[in-house]
Design a protein around this motif. Structure first.
Motif, PDB file in Angstrom:
ATOM      1  N   ALA A   1      28.193  -5.179 -25.635  1.00  0.00           N
ATOM      2  CA  ALA A   1      27.962  -5.335 -26.881  1.00  0.00           C
ATOM      3  C   ALA A   1      28.056  -4.038 -28.079  1.00  0.00           C
ATOM      4  O   ALA A   1      28.569  -3.928 -29.017  1.00  0.00           O
ATOM      5  N   GLU A   2      27.513  -2.821 -27.182  1.00  0.00           N
ATOM      6  CA  GLU A   2      27.754  -1.534 -27.979  1.00  0.00           C
ATOM      7  C   GLU A   2      29.208  -1.096 -28.169  1.00  0.00           C
ATOM      8  O   GLU A   2      29.653  -0.714 -29.284  1.00  0.00           O
ATOM      9  N   GLU A   3      30.012  -1.301 -26.944  1.00  0.00           N
ATOM     10  CA  GLU A   3      31.440  -1.031 -27.353  1.00  0.00           C
ATOM     11  C   GLU A   3      32.524  -1.694 -28.149  1.00  0.00           C
ATOM     12  O   GLU A   3      32.726  -0.963 -29.229  1.00  0.00           O
ATOM     13  N   LEU A   4      31.820  -3.250 -28.350  1.00  0.00           N
ATOM     14  CA  LEU A   4      32.564  -4.007 -29.224  1.00  0.00           C
ATOM     15  C   LEU A   4      31.860  -4.119 -30.808  1.00  0.00           C
ATOM     16  O   LEU A   4      32.440  -4.649 -31.750  1.00  0.00           O
TER      17      LEU A   4
ATOM     18  N   LEU B   1      34.009  -9.444 -19.040  1.00  0.00           N
ATOM     19  CA  LEU B   1      33.425  -9.770 -20.340  1.00  0.00           C
ATOM     20  C   LEU B   1      34.053  -9.125 -21.628  1.00  0.00           C
ATOM     21  O   LEU B   1      34.024  -9.979 -22.327  1.00  0.00           O
ATOM     22  N   ARG B   2      34.363  -7.973 -21.566  1.00  0.00           N
ATOM     23  CA  ARG B   2      34.952  -7.506 -22.620  1.00  0.00           C
ATOM     24  C   ARG B   2      36.192  -8.125 -22.915  1.00  0.00           C
ATOM     25  O   ARG B   2      36.451  -8.505 -24.404  1.00  0.00           O
TER      26      ARG B   2
ATOM     27  N   LYS C   1      21.652   1.077 -23.029  1.00  0.00           N
ATOM     28  CA  LYS C   1      23.025   0.949 -23.017  1.00  0.00           C
ATOM     29  C   LYS C   1      23.614   0.599 -24.543  1.00  0.00           C
ATOM     30  O   LYS C   1      24.879   0.477 -24.669  1.00  0.00           O
ATOM     31  N   ALA C   2      22.861   0.119 -25.380  1.00  0.00           N
ATOM     32  CA  ALA C   2      23.387  -0.149 -26.753  1.00  0.00           C
ATOM     33  C   ALA C   2      22.259   0.412 -27.759  1.00  0.00           C
ATOM     34  O   ALA C   2      21.425  -0.393 -28.357  1.00  0.00           O
ATOM     35  N   PRO C   3      22.537   1.814 -27.926  1.00  0.00           N
ATOM     36  CA  PRO C   3      21.650   2.368 -28.486  1.00  0.00           C
ATOM     37  C   PRO C   3      21.758   2.172 -30.140  1.00  0.00           C
ATOM     38  O   PRO C   3      20.524   2.312 -30.817  1.00  0.00           O
TER      39      PRO C   3
END
Ligand SMILES: Cc1cc2nc3c(=O)[nH]c(=O)nc-3n(C[C@H](O)[C@H](O)[C@H](O)COP(=O)(O)O)c2cc1C
Length: 364
Positions: free
Chosen positions: A84-87, A308-309, A115-117
């Motif tokens: 989620a954070e990456e995308l 997932l990604r 993990k999703a700051p």
């Protein structure tokens, strides 16, 4: 492991191994977006970014509430949150009840914020807990645990009714919702869990002060189905049959999106059976502000972060391409495109007093 932790584990296993999908459509199969042979924009002009509950997202997509409470859930949450954070998409955690009752499991939820700051993170608590006396202090605790940007309170009367020893007290919930709205300083989102929200309920919730609705309609994961499988395993025949009988109960997602978005000014999250970027685009065109997906993302998260990604990237590519094909430069444009509604979905809407063809004009 406590009884509730065991139940959470079972939900994950059954959602992965058994058929828990509704076998009626979401209604999106009756919704058509109109192709534009001359979109009059370049594909590279398309922007899918949005603001939702105070956070900027790269696309109007949220990983719906799934889990927390066990070590396995922590691994799943960690993968979901990292992607989620990456995308740059949003993520909801599963019900935090287990961590309020057993604080030693908090880390299985707070891993999501680690993990999703920076992206949108949504907390989760259930109506049954409100009716048993929980309220503002517990809601605040859920928010603090993961530094949530919004709190979802799930409505699951069907699941509780089918669940062996489920909690079916729902009287007086609206008053509790009002209290929670006033006692917390992030937006409150009321979220169904696979049965949809009708416009009458949407209006009551808007009057109670909530800021968003996650419709979670029929067409995807069925909690009657999940509880049916559990009842079968523990040989509770009545609940097993009840789950089968109510497998497809509720309001299809597309209909719920139209009903809620055209009768309130609330932020609407469309979820329940959304599987593709085309359906995602249809949901926004019908009036949703964002889309949520749960079970397919759980399947991919268990496979791993890359799986997932890739899966989410494909959905987003499809979504972006559809925006190009209807000439929508941004999400506001997409909300204004014309849609055609056919068949059973159009009939249902007409029977409920909506004029198919007009509801998509919200915001125009
Ligand atoms: C294993 C699993 C656990 C879930 N747990 C929660 C929960 O704790 N709280 C909640 O609000 N919804 C929960 N949901 C419901 C989802 O957030 C979503 O509303 C529903 O599954 C419909 O979306 P889908 O068809 O994309 O799966 C869960 C779903 C799954 C598959």
């Amino acid at each position: 492991m406590t009884a509730i932790e065991k139940r959470k584990q079972r939900h994950i296993r059954l959602s992965l191994e058994e058929n828990v999908q509704a076998d009626v459509g979401t209604g999106f199969e009756d919704v058509r977006l109109i192709h534009r042979a001359l979109p009059e924009i370049d594909l590279e002009d398309v922007s899918t970014s949005v603001d939702l509950f105070g956070k900027g997202l790269s696309a109007p997509l949220i990983i719906s509430a799934i889990t927390g409470g066990t070590e396995n859930a922590k691994r799943i949450n960690s993968t979901l949150a990292a992607v989620a954070e990456e995308l740059g998409i949003g993520i909801g955690v599963g019900s935090q009840r287990v961590a309020l009752e057993n604080p030693s499991t908090e880390h299985t939820f707070s891993v999501v914020r680690e993990k999703a700051p920076s992206t949108l993170v949504v907390g989760n608590l259930g109506c049954p807990q409100l009716s048993l006396g929980w309220g503002v202090p517990e809601a605040r605790c859920c928010i603090e645990m993961i530094r949530a940007d919004a709190l979802a309170i799930h409505m699951n009367p069907l699941q509780e009714a089918v669940q062996v020893e489920g909690e079916t007290r729902y009287r007086g919930i609206l008053d509790k919702v009002r209290e929670v709205v006033e006692g917390i300083d992030v937006p409150l989102v009321m979220k169904e869990t696979g049965c949809g929200i009708a416009f009458e309920t949407a209006i009551e919730l808007e009057n109670a002060g909530v800021e968003g609705l996650d419709v979670s309609g029929v067409g995807g994961t069925s909690w009657a189905a999940v509880e049916h499988h559990i009842a079968k395993e523990v040989r509770q025949r009545d609940q097993e049959f009840l789950g089968e009988a109510l497998w497809n109960w509720g309001i299809p997602t597309a209909i719920s999106v139209v009903e809620t978005s055209s009768s309130t000014t609330l932020k609407i999250v469309a979820s329940g059976g959304i599987r593709t970027g085309v359906e995602m685009a249809k949901a926004i065109a019908l009036g949703a502000d964002a889309v949520g997906i749960a079970q397919p993302f759980l399947v991919k998260a268990v496979e791993g972060r890359d799986a997932l990604r890739e899966h989410i990237q494909r959905i987003l590519l499809e979504f972006r391409t559809v925006m190009f094909l209807v000439g929508a430069r941004d999400i506001e444009d997409l909300k204004r495109v014309r849609v055609v509604i056919l068949g059973r979905t159009a009939e249902w809407l007409r029977a409920r007093g909506f004029k198919p063809g007009e509801y998509a004009l919200r915001g125009a």
